[in-house]
Design an enzyme around this catalytic site. Sequence first.
Site, PDB file in Angstrom:
ATOM      1  N   CYS A  22       4.728   9.768   1.484  1.00  0.00           N
ATOM      2  CA  CYS A  22       3.404  10.386   1.429  1.00  0.00           C
ATOM      3  C   CYS A  22       3.348  11.388   0.281  1.00  0.00           C
ATOM      4  O   CYS A  22       4.146  12.331   0.236  1.00  0.00           O
ATOM      5  CB  CYS A  22       3.103  11.082   2.757  1.00  0.00           C
ATOM      6  N   HIS A  58       5.398   3.990  13.084  1.00  0.00           N
ATOM      7  CA  HIS A  58       5.539   4.074  11.628  1.00  0.00           C
ATOM      8  C   HIS A  58       6.563   5.164  11.323  1.00  0.00           C
ATOM      9  O   HIS A  58       6.286   6.354  11.510  1.00  0.00           O
ATOM     10  CB  HIS A  58       4.167   4.424  11.030  1.00  0.00           C
ATOM     11  N   ASN A  94       9.669   4.529   3.653  1.00  0.00           N
ATOM     12  CA  ASN A  94       9.527   4.031   5.009  1.00  0.00           C
ATOM     13  C   ASN A  94      10.802   3.332   5.462  1.00  0.00           C
ATOM     14  O   ASN A  94      11.652   2.980   4.652  1.00  0.00           O
ATOM     15  CB  ASN A  94       8.380   3.024   5.082  1.00  0.00           C
ATOM     16  N   ARG A 123       0.828  -1.204   0.000  1.00  0.00           N
ATOM     17  CA  ARG A 123       0.000   0.000   0.000  1.00  0.00           C
ATOM     18  C   ARG A 123       0.864   1.256   0.000  1.00  0.00           C
ATOM     19  O   ARG A 123       0.926   1.993  -0.976  1.00  0.00           O
ATOM     20  CB  ARG A 123      -0.935  -0.019   1.222  1.00  0.00           C
ATOM     21  N   ASP A 124       1.571   1.489   1.087  1.00  0.00           N
ATOM     22  CA  ASP A 124       2.360   2.717   1.228  1.00  0.00           C
ATOM     23  C   ASP A 124       3.486   2.780   0.203  1.00  0.00           C
ATOM     24  O   ASP A 124       3.837   3.853  -0.289  1.00  0.00           O
ATOM     25  CB  ASP A 124       2.933   2.781   2.647  1.00  0.00           C
TER      26      ASP A 124
END
Length: 314
Positions: free
Chosen positions: A244, A211, A253, A19-20
């Site tokens: 993001c 996170h 990340n 996802r991210d």
Amino acid sequence: MNQLSPCPAKIEINEVAPRDGLQIEARFVPTEEKIRWIDALSTTGLRRIEATSFTSPKAIPNLRDAAEVVTGIQRREGVDITVLVPNVKGTERALACQVDEINLVMSASNSHGLANLRMTPEQSLEQFAAILEVSKGSDVFINASLSTAFGCPFEGEIPETRVVELVEKLIALGIQGITLCDTTGMANPAQVKHLCEAVLERWPGTPFTLHFHNTRGMGLANALAAWQAGITRFDTSLGGLGGCPFAPGASGNVCTEDLVHMFEAMGVDTGVDLDALLEIAATLPDLIGHDVPGQVVKAGKSTRRYAMPAQQAT
């Protein structure tokens, strides 16, 4: 260190790359390739995998196949499939696909909330209440991710008291788990440790996840500080993918295989087969079309040994 909880002997990994990691990639990864990738990840010992987001295809085109991905993957016992949802409609779509966990997102910062979600934190809380009502009666676990908990790219530092206030409101609503997000890599280890100790002491029964983004090279150091405070759950992204799209300067990340390698080298049980994970990480450049930031997949594990140079061997 939080005196109520010594450094944990075991941690859990939530893999967020599907996802991210994929949401900001230039290339759309075909649905079949996503499914094969997630199926492979689910065999490595990861505790949960954030498979996709049930958001508008116009907002995030790379995840327009959310339902197809979730219904197409092989569900394995002991591996929870979690998805991000932005609103009630997304929640209804996710529930129809029988996901294990729903992840809601709001910001601790007014500016970031308006830029990312077009909502202030207070408006997000109102929407969460509606989502919880829709989810009532299901077995799905509801988690809320609090973005910019360690700093906002528009406003700067977010007071710890503000973060704690919002966590309190989330738990009062009925949110079951909380993720504290360093959305643009602004956190430092001292700040992380202090906030983690504060929330764990106040809400010892709530599952907190951390996170981190590695924007300024402090992702692993911040994860270590969180663990020293007693945190046992971490969001990570294979290869260090992610970022993001609504946070200027955000990079990937903290890397899954790098974090697993660090903790396993320290004797902390991650439950993850690092060799299997590295094999999958090595396929990422072909999957997404470019190199990835992860270090261990390039250098090898710290236990790797080399033959002596020929002139020294004699």
